[in-house]
Write an enzyme that holds these catalytic residues in place. Structure first.
Site, short mmCIF file in Angstrom:
data_model
loop_
_atom_site.label_atom_id
_atom_site.label_comp_id
_atom_site.label_asym_id
_atom_site.label_seq_id
_atom_site.Cartn_x
_atom_site.Cartn_y
_atom_site.Cartn_z
N SER A 1 0.65 -1.11 -0.13
CA SER A 1 -0.03 -0.08 -0.11
C SER A 1 0.74 1.16 -0.32
O SER A 1 0.10 2.35 -0.29
CB SER A 1 -1.06 0.07 1.06
OG SER A 1 -2.03 -0.84 0.98
N LYS B 1 0.47 3.55 -2.80
CA LYS B 1 -0.42 4.96 -2.79
C LYS B 1 -0.01 6.18 -2.74
O LYS B 1 -0.64 7.10 -3.19
CB LYS B 1 -1.74 4.43 -1.78
CG LYS B 1 -2.39 3.23 -2.10
CD LYS B 1 -3.42 2.71 -1.28
CE LYS B 1 -4.18 1.55 -1.88
NZ LYS B 1 -4.27 0.52 -0.55
N SER C 1 -6.82 3.78 2.78
CA SER C 1 -6.33 2.99 1.93
C SER C 1 -7.17 2.25 0.71
O SER C 1 -6.90 1.17 0.65
CB SER C 1 -5.70 1.86 2.74
OG SER C 1 -4.56 0.95 1.89
#
Length: 193
Positions: free
Chosen positions: A58, A61, A113
């Site tokens: 993640s 991102k 997220s």
């Protein structure tokens, strides 16, 4: 005699404080690789296998957010695709056909997220997931991320070639934190559109 001992004690104390002291800091990090850099200079303060290439999740991102911000389209409405809605993992619960401001998607990306938000952003800014991955890799090269290859906007492990290093991700984070809009979004705890 007492005065003589007092003087000697004072001199000894001063000498102790004047002798340079060295201290060893003990740092224990459970991650396989890690890095700590100073924001202003980029100087590495600590690293543990920071140049080892591995899969990224993640933290991807951050690149998705910075590209959305730098696109200059934050006020534009994004039409959410079926593809975005079907993205697995964490979600901000988008609905197909829903129109939502790009800025709100970036908040959903960073605060929740949201993998669905990542796909919606990628399709809008890059025209497609492949087009956005191209933009991600162009930006990575531009800012000096030499050991990074992005394959998607969210970091899900569906591609073998979605890789980076702790050092490269530190470069990205340092770059992103120079952007006032990114800093505001990343520092927000609650957002409502």
């Amino acid at each position: 005699m007492k005065m003589k001992w007092m003087k000697l004690l004072l001199i000894a104390t001063l000498l102790i404080y004047c002798i340079p002291q060295t201290a060893q800091a003990s740092v224990s990090v459970s991650a396989q690789s890690a890095i700590l850099i100073e924001q202003e200079s980029g100087r590495v303060l600590y690293e543990k296998d920071a140049y080892r290439v591995s899969r990224i999740a993640s933290i991807t991102k951050i690149m998705t957010a910075i590209l959305a911000i730098e696109s200059g389209q934050l006020d534009e409405k994004v039409k959410v695709s079926e593809n975005a809605v079907r993205t697995e993992g964490s979600s901000i619960y988008l609905k197909p056909g829903e129109k939502i401001r790009l800025e709100d998607l970036v908040y959903g990306l960073m605060l929740r997220s949201g993998n669905d938000a990542a796909v919606a952003i990628a399709e809008h800014v890059g025209g497609s997931l492949e087009g956005f991955a191209y933009l991600m890799n162009e930006k990575a090269q531009q800012i000096g991320m030499e050991n990074t290859h992005f394959a998607n906007p969210h970091g899900l492990d569906d591609h073998e070639d979605h890789m980076s290093t702790a050092y490269d991700m530190a470069i990205l984070t340092r770059y992103a934190m120079k952007n006032e809009i990114y800093k505001e979004i990343a520092g927000t705890k609650i957002h409502s559109s």
